[in-house]
Write a protein that holds these residues in place. Structure first.
Motif, PDB file in Angstrom:
ATOM      1  N   VAL A 235       1.017  -1.434   0.383  1.00 63.87           N
ATOM      2  CA  VAL A 235       0.353  -0.346  -0.432  1.00 63.87           C
ATOM      3  C   VAL A 235       0.782   1.349   0.031  1.00 63.87           C
ATOM      4  O   VAL A 235       2.088   1.208   0.743  1.00 63.87           O
ATOM      5  CB  VAL A 235      -0.696  -0.196   1.042  1.00 63.87           C
ATOM      6  N   PRO A 236       0.655   1.673  -0.875  1.00 66.39           N
ATOM      7  CA  PRO A 236       1.606   3.827  -0.892  1.00 66.39           C
ATOM      8  C   PRO A 236       1.045   4.473   0.544  1.00 66.39           C
ATOM      9  O   PRO A 236      -0.078   4.207   0.882  1.00 66.39           O
ATOM     10  CB  PRO A 236       0.965   4.071  -2.175  1.00 66.39           C
ATOM     11  N   GLY A 237       1.995   5.135   0.889  1.00 63.20           N
ATOM     12  CA  GLY A 237       1.652   6.322   1.323  1.00 63.20           C
ATOM     13  C   GLY A 237       2.450   6.446   2.968  1.00 63.20           C
ATOM     14  O   GLY A 237       1.855   7.317   3.850  1.00 63.20           O
ATOM     15  N   HIS A 238       3.560   4.804   3.073  1.00 62.34           N
ATOM     16  CA  HIS A 238       4.228   4.560   4.054  1.00 62.34           C
ATOM     17  C   HIS A 238       5.380   5.358   3.822  1.00 62.34           C
ATOM     18  O   HIS A 238       6.311   5.010   2.645  1.00 62.34           O
ATOM     19  CB  HIS A 238       3.735   3.504   4.518  1.00 62.34           C
ATOM     20  N   TRP A 239       5.965   6.111   5.005  1.00 63.51           N
ATOM     21  CA  TRP A 239       7.441   6.436   4.779  1.00 63.51           C
ATOM     22  C   TRP A 239       7.954   6.262   5.880  1.00 63.51           C
ATOM     23  O   TRP A 239       7.989   5.956   6.308  1.00 63.51           O
ATOM     24  CB  TRP A 239       6.570   8.068   4.182  1.00 63.51           C
ATOM     25  N   VAL A 256      11.119   8.647   2.647  1.00 64.41           N
ATOM     26  CA  VAL A 256      11.202   7.914   1.595  1.00 64.41           C
ATOM     27  C   VAL A 256      10.318   7.419   1.876  1.00 64.41           C
ATOM     28  O   VAL A 256       9.351   6.344   2.718  1.00 64.41           O
ATOM     29  CB  VAL A 256      12.469   7.207   2.089  1.00 64.41           C
ATOM     30  N   GLU A 257       8.778   7.398   0.364  1.00 64.23           N
ATOM     31  CA  GLU A 257       7.712   6.512   0.757  1.00 64.23           C
ATOM     32  C   GLU A 257       8.205   5.530   0.003  1.00 64.23           C
ATOM     33  O   GLU A 257       8.646   4.542  -0.554  1.00 64.23           O
ATOM     34  CB  GLU A 257       6.789   7.340  -0.758  1.00 64.23           C
ATOM     35  N   ARG A 258       7.717   3.901   0.856  1.00 66.56           N
ATOM     36  CA  ARG A 258       8.134   2.419   0.913  1.00 66.56           C
ATOM     37  C   ARG A 258       8.207   2.014  -0.463  1.00 66.56           C
ATOM     38  O   ARG A 258       9.143   1.855  -1.013  1.00 66.56           O
ATOM     39  CB  ARG A 258       7.644   2.036   2.035  1.00 66.56           C
ATOM     40  N   GLN A 259       6.990   2.302  -0.921  1.00 65.94           N
ATOM     41  CA  GLN A 259       6.695   1.680  -2.137  1.00 65.94           C
ATOM     42  C   GLN A 259       7.447   2.160  -3.501  1.00 65.94           C
ATOM     43  O   GLN A 259       7.255   1.412  -4.459  1.00 65.94           O
ATOM     44  CB  GLN A 259       5.052   1.117  -2.763  1.00 65.94           C
ATOM     45  N   SER A 260       7.064   3.147  -3.635  1.00 66.62           N
ATOM     46  CA  SER A 260       7.433   3.630  -4.738  1.00 66.62           C
ATOM     47  C   SER A 260       9.157   4.426  -4.658  1.00 66.62           C
ATOM     48  O   SER A 260      10.277   4.910  -5.320  1.00 66.62           O
ATOM     49  CB  SER A 260       6.807   5.470  -5.801  1.00 66.62           C
ATOM     50  N   LEU A 265      12.923  15.680   0.503  1.00 65.76           N
ATOM     51  CA  LEU A 265      13.549  16.474   1.051  1.00 65.76           C
ATOM     52  C   LEU A 265      13.338  17.635   1.644  1.00 65.76           C
ATOM     53  O   LEU A 265      12.582  18.954   1.270  1.00 65.76           O
ATOM     54  CB  LEU A 265      14.903  17.414   0.549  1.00 65.76           C
ATOM     55  N   VAL A 266      13.388  18.474   2.943  1.00 68.43           N
ATOM     56  CA  VAL A 266      12.626  18.948   3.809  1.00 68.43           C
ATOM     57  C   VAL A 266      14.147  20.356   4.617  1.00 68.43           C
ATOM     58  O   VAL A 266      14.770  19.527   5.316  1.00 68.43           O
ATOM     59  CB  VAL A 266      12.063  19.007   4.381  1.00 68.43           C
ATOM     60  N   HIS A 267      13.842  21.540   4.283  1.00 70.67           N
ATOM     61  CA  HIS A 267      14.628  22.329   4.739  1.00 70.67           C
ATOM     62  C   HIS A 267      14.236  22.572   6.522  1.00 70.67           C
ATOM     63  O   HIS A 267      12.828  22.539   6.919  1.00 70.67           O
ATOM     64  CB  HIS A 267      14.223  24.013   4.032  1.00 70.67           C
ATOM     65  N   VAL A 268      15.144  22.630   6.432  1.00 70.25           N
ATOM     66  CA  VAL A 268      14.880  22.590   8.659  1.00 70.25           C
ATOM     67  C   VAL A 268      16.067  23.871   9.080  1.00 70.25           C
ATOM     68  O   VAL A 268      16.649  24.111   8.830  1.00 70.25           O
ATOM     69  CB  VAL A 268      15.051  21.527   9.656  1.00 70.25           C
ATOM     70  N   ASP A 269      15.045  24.838  10.316  1.00 68.05           N
ATOM     71  CA  ASP A 269      15.575  25.435  10.657  1.00 68.05           C
ATOM     72  C   ASP A 269      16.879  24.790  11.960  1.00 68.05           C
ATOM     73  O   ASP A 269      17.606  25.980  12.096  1.00 68.05           O
ATOM     74  CB  ASP A 269      14.816  26.818  11.462  1.00 68.05           C
ATOM     75  N   SER A 330      15.344   2.133   3.195  1.00 63.23           N
ATOM     76  CA  SER A 330      15.189   2.651   2.137  1.00 63.23           C
ATOM     77  C   SER A 330      15.355   4.077   2.490  1.00 63.23           C
ATOM     78  O   SER A 330      16.279   4.650   1.254  1.00 63.23           O
ATOM     79  CB  SER A 330      13.485   2.434   1.678  1.00 63.23           C
ATOM     80  N   ASN A 331      14.915   4.756   3.496  1.00 65.47           N
ATOM     81  CA  ASN A 331      15.566   5.606   3.992  1.00 65.47           C
ATOM     82  C   ASN A 331      17.498   6.076   4.303  1.00 65.47           C
ATOM     83  O   ASN A 331      17.472   7.016   3.282  1.00 65.47           O
ATOM     84  CB  ASN A 331      15.138   6.621   5.060  1.00 65.47           C
ATOM     85  N   GLU A 332      17.790   5.102   4.790  1.00 72.75           N
ATOM     86  CA  GLU A 332      19.401   5.129   4.684  1.00 72.75           C
ATOM     87  C   GLU A 332      19.600   4.731   3.021  1.00 72.75           C
ATOM     88  O   GLU A 332      20.965   5.441   3.160  1.00 72.75           O
ATOM     89  CB  GLU A 332      19.753   3.339   5.828  1.00 72.75           C
ATOM     90  N   ASN A 333      19.207   4.102   2.761  1.00 63.51           N
ATOM     91  CA  ASN A 333      19.909   4.097   1.329  1.00 63.51           C
ATOM     92  C   ASN A 333      20.020   5.575   0.494  1.00 63.51           C
ATOM     93  O   ASN A 333      21.048   5.663  -0.472  1.00 63.51           O
ATOM     94  CB  ASN A 333      19.283   2.616   0.395  1.00 63.51           C
ATOM     95  N   THR A 334      18.659   5.633   0.435  1.00 59.58           N
ATOM     96  CA  THR A 334      18.931   7.107   0.068  1.00 59.58           C
ATOM     97  C   THR A 334      19.212   7.937   0.458  1.00 59.58           C
ATOM     98  O   THR A 334      20.108   9.177  -0.381  1.00 59.58           O
ATOM     99  CB  THR A 334      17.067   7.587  -0.234  1.00 59.58           C
ATOM    100  N   ASN A 335      19.526   8.206   1.438  1.00 56.88           N
ATOM    101  CA  ASN A 335      20.460   8.823   3.079  1.00 56.88           C
ATOM    102  C   ASN A 335      22.308   8.961   2.323  1.00 56.88           C
ATOM    103  O   ASN A 335      22.158   9.693   2.042  1.00 56.88           O
ATOM    104  CB  ASN A 335      20.578   9.231   4.210  1.00 56.88           C
TER     105      ASN A 335
END
Length: 388
Positions: A235-239, A256-260, A265-269, A330-335
């Motif tokens: 199911v899509p929509g899980h990050w 990172v969206e798990r399925q796709s 990327l989000v700018h944080v202060d 998925s997030n680790e690989n993307t980072n």
């Protein structure tokens, strides 16, 4: 006094030991101490071959062996004819004739010298595939210049030219053409485009220790409570999310969206919970409702205010176990991919949200092996097409 050969380099046995130790993941210093060489010397020897152990040479069954050359030498000393010598070693007369004549004739033939000469002359470097196919080489170079990995390039070529095998190349061939500069096929500058930015192959057995991070997050929901529907990516929509850090205490939030494998990327202060959560709410709030189901985060305290995030986005937050980064793989690989764009020790505070959109777009248009070499953007588009 040491012999000149040992001063200049290593013996054949030492070279084999060098490569065996390198494959086992030993450091340059460890190898140097074992072989009595400086670590810098070991590095230079490895760099010549790009960290890839050269294939061990072997004799073809079709060529004369040292034993056969000894039989030829003995036959000549005994006054045997070429025909008789050929019968003894089960070779053709022409083979014996050529062997003797190219090595001084009947009176000057010596088996050891003939064998050494044949071994040296048999070492002929062969051109690799990319050197012989200019069209393929140009495409590979252009894709590497776009920060594609060799594996992505190889997979994309098979998908782009399914019936034209002349335009197919393995990722290993691309790596070898990059690392082994003696080939002179791909520009050395393209090595810097690789995700790792390494100039040579390293052992997969090499491991690094993860730093222990202990945080206390109020009413954190464990990843073990996450529904199975999230686990199988059906199911899509899980990050999955985390922060990547730079110099001067600067950070960027990554989602990172798990399925796709689609990346945001989000700018944080700042790394404080209020700054991170408000930035995530701002960007996640722009997503379609079908893509807002859950978020799995590391154990970092920057999401201590996760309840406010859930209230704002209606997304449940799950937290990984301590020291378990693979639980959001998925997030680790993307980072790791993102380090091509944001090298360590880079001040990340100077990147605007617009610049981060541009980097995310470029990453989302790179093909992924896990998606059958579709891009995350294509995959996400196909998901929306199926769901209407």
């Amino acid at each position: 006094m040491r012999s000149a050969s040992k001063i200049r380099g290593l013996t054949t046995q030492q070279k084999r030991e060098l490569w065996d130790r390198w494959k086992r993941g030993q450091s340059l210093s460890e190898i140097g101490r074992a072989l009595g060489k400086h670590a810098g010397s070991i590095s230079g020897m490895l760099a010549i071959h790009g960290g890839i152990a050269p294939a061990r040479r072997s004799r073809s069954a079709r060529v004369l062996s040292s034993t056969e050359r000894e039989e030829i030498s003995r036959g000549l000393s005994a006054g045997l004819t070429f025909s008789r010598i050929a019968e003894v070693i089960s070779r053709s007369i022409s083979t014996v004739c050529r062997e003797v004549h190219r090595n001084g004739g009947r009176n000057a033939y010596r088996a050891s010298k003939a064998d050494q000469r044949a071994w040296l002359q048999s070492k002929r470097p062969k051109k690799c595939l990319l050197a012989m196919n200019e069209a393929l080489r140009l495409i590979v170079s252009s894709k590497l210049g776009l920060d594609w990995s060799p594996e992505q390039v190889a997979g994309w070529l098979k998908r782009k030219f399914p019936d034209n095998t002349s335009m197919h190349v393995s990722h290993e061939t691309i790596y070898r053409s990059l690392f082994i500069q003696a080939r002179g096929v791909l520009k050395k500058e393209l090595v810097k485009r690789l995700r790792s930015r390494r100039g040579m192959r390293r052992s997969r057995q090499k491991s690094t220790e993860e730093k222990e991070i202990r945080t206390s997050i109020s009413e954190a929901v464990s990843i073990r409570s996450r529904p199975k529907s999230v686990e199988d990516r059906a199911v899509p929509g899980h990050w999955e999310g985390d922060l990547i850090s730079g110099s001067n205490n600067s950070h960027i939030a990554t989602l990172v969206e798990r399925q796709s494998r689609f990346t945001m990327l989000v700018h944080v202060d700042g790394k404080d919970s209020i700054s991170v959560v408000s930035a995530l709410c701002r960007e996640v709030g722009q997503l379609p409702e079908g893509l807002k189901k859950s978020l799995t985060w590391d154990r970092g305290g920057e999401l201590g205010n996760h309840k406010a995030f859930t209230v704002s986005t209606d997304m449940q937050v799950y937290f990984c176990d301590p020291q378990s980064p693979w639980q959001r793989g998925s997030n680790e690989n993307t980072n790791r991919l993102l380090r091509q764009y944001f090298p360590k020790k880079t001040d990340l505070s100077g990147y605007s949200q617009g610049q981060l959109y541009a980097v995310a777009m470029q990453l989302n248009e790179r093909p992924r092996k896990t998606l059958g070499y579709m891009t995350p953007a294509e995959k996400l588009e196909s998901i929306f097409a199926l769901t209407g």
